[in-house]
Design a protein around this motif. Structure first.
Motif, PDB file in Angstrom:
ATOM      1  N   PRO A   2       0.829  -1.204   0.000  1.00 51.46           N
ATOM      2  CA  PRO A   2       0.000   0.000   0.000  1.00 51.46           C
ATOM      3  C   PRO A   2       0.871   1.264   0.000  1.00 51.46           C
ATOM      4  CG  PRO A   2      -0.728  -1.532   1.691  1.00 51.46           C
ATOM      5  CD  PRO A   2       0.559  -2.058   1.138  1.00 51.46           C
ATOM      6  N   GLU A   3       0.340   2.328  -0.564  1.00 50.39           N
ATOM      7  CA  GLU A   3       1.089   3.582  -0.681  1.00 50.39           C
ATOM      8  C   GLU A   3       1.584   4.077   0.678  1.00 50.39           C
ATOM      9  OE1 GLU A   3       0.637   8.125  -2.396  1.00 50.39           O
ATOM     10  OE2 GLU A   3      -0.920   6.661  -2.824  1.00 50.39           O
ATOM     11  N   PHE A   9       8.311   3.136   4.328  1.00 52.71           N
ATOM     12  CA  PHE A   9       9.526   2.417   3.956  1.00 52.71           C
ATOM     13  C   PHE A   9      10.579   3.384   3.407  1.00 52.71           C
ATOM     14  CE2 PHE A   9      11.952   0.367   0.526  1.00 52.71           C
ATOM     15  CZ  PHE A   9      12.640  -0.596   1.253  1.00 52.71           C
ATOM     16  N   ILE A  10      10.170   4.251   2.500  1.00 48.07           N
ATOM     17  CA  ILE A  10      11.098   5.215   1.900  1.00 48.07           C
ATOM     18  C   ILE A  10      11.658   6.150   2.967  1.00 48.07           C
ATOM     19  CG2 ILE A  10      11.244   7.199   0.331  1.00 48.07           C
ATOM     20  CD1 ILE A  10       9.246   5.633  -1.496  1.00 48.07           C
ATOM     21  N   GLN A  11      10.812   6.603   3.886  1.00 47.08           N
ATOM     22  CA  GLN A  11      11.268   7.486   4.959  1.00 47.08           C
ATOM     23  C   GLN A  11      12.290   6.767   5.842  1.00 47.08           C
ATOM     24  OE1 GLN A  11      10.853  10.763   5.420  1.00 47.08           O
ATOM     25  NE2 GLN A  11      12.312  10.504   7.084  1.00 47.08           N
ATOM     26  N   HIS A  14      15.608   6.639   4.068  1.00 44.08           N
ATOM     27  CA  HIS A  14      16.263   7.958   4.104  1.00 44.08           C
ATOM     28  C   HIS A  14      16.888   8.210   5.474  1.00 44.08           C
ATOM     29  CE1 HIS A  14      15.277   9.471   0.170  1.00 44.08           C
ATOM     30  NE2 HIS A  14      13.983   9.292   0.359  1.00 44.08           N
ATOM     31  N   THR A  15      16.156   7.885   6.520  1.00 42.78           N
ATOM     32  CA  THR A  15      16.664   8.085   7.877  1.00 42.78           C
ATOM     33  C   THR A  15      17.893   7.224   8.131  1.00 42.78           C
ATOM     34  OG1 THR A  15      14.442   8.621   8.672  1.00 42.78           O
ATOM     35  CG2 THR A  15      16.066   7.982  10.328  1.00 42.78           C
ATOM     36  N   LEU A  16      17.837   5.958   7.717  1.00 41.22           N
ATOM     37  CA  LEU A  16      18.995   5.077   7.894  1.00 41.22           C
ATOM     38  C   LEU A  16      20.196   5.568   7.090  1.00 41.22           C
ATOM     39  CD1 LEU A  16      17.170   1.637   7.849  1.00 41.22           C
ATOM     40  CD2 LEU A  16      18.391   2.640   9.786  1.00 41.22           C
ATOM     41  N   ASN A  17      19.960   6.078   5.897  1.00 39.64           N
ATOM     42  CA  ASN A  17      21.066   6.611   5.084  1.00 39.64           C
ATOM     43  C   ASN A  17      21.712   7.817   5.757  1.00 39.64           C
ATOM     44  OD1 ASN A  17      21.176   4.770   2.958  1.00 39.64           O
ATOM     45  ND2 ASN A  17      19.540   5.804   1.854  1.00 39.64           N
ATOM     46  N   ARG A  56       8.757  -0.015  12.728  1.00 45.76           N
ATOM     47  CA  ARG A  56       8.873  -0.767  11.480  1.00 45.76           C
ATOM     48  C   ARG A  56       7.962  -0.122  10.440  1.00 45.76           C
ATOM     49  NH1 ARG A  56      10.624  -6.516  12.883  1.00 45.76           N
ATOM     50  NH2 ARG A  56      11.241  -6.267  15.028  1.00 45.76           N
ATOM     51  N   TRP A  57       8.381  -0.113   9.206  1.00 43.37           N
ATOM     52  CA  TRP A  57       7.645   0.614   8.167  1.00 43.37           C
ATOM     53  C   TRP A  57       6.256   0.061   7.925  1.00 43.37           C
ATOM     54  CZ3 TRP A  57       6.330  -2.435   4.108  1.00 43.37           C
ATOM     55  CH2 TRP A  57       7.115  -3.539   3.844  1.00 43.37           C
ATOM     56  N   GLY A  58       5.986  -1.176   8.226  1.00 41.19           N
ATOM     57  CA  GLY A  58       4.672  -1.761   7.984  1.00 41.19           C
ATOM     58  C   GLY A  58       3.703  -1.634   9.158  1.00 41.19           C
ATOM     59  N   GLU A  59       4.137  -0.995  10.237  1.00 43.56           N
ATOM     60  CA  GLU A  59       3.305  -0.893  11.440  1.00 43.56           C
ATOM     61  C   GLU A  59       2.414   0.332  11.381  1.00 43.56           C
ATOM     62  OE1 GLU A  59       6.093  -0.952  14.679  1.00 43.56           O
ATOM     63  OE2 GLU A  59       6.250  -3.109  14.593  1.00 43.56           O
TER      64      GLU A  59
END
Length: 59
Positions: A2-3, A9-11, A14-17, A56-59
């Protein structure tokens, strides 16, 4: 995916990078991160540096 999950996920990536980049530019960070013994230690350390990587990005 889902969007909403994709955006999270993208955020997170970016944060990890940003966090990874800081290991090269701020003395001592890499060694401090290496001293972490588990995931919770890493999340707490990252938060102390201003990075929110615990959710987690899916939460």
């Amino acid at each position: 995916m889902p969007e909403k999950d994709l955006k999270q996920f993208i955020q997170k990536v970016h944060t990890l990078n940003k966090m990874l980049s800081s290991l090269e530019t701020i003395p001592g960070r890499k060694e401090t991160l290496e001293s972490c013994t588990n995931h919770d230690d890493v999340v707490k350390l990252a938060k102390s540096w201003g990075y929110d990587i615990g959710r987690r990005w899916g939460e």
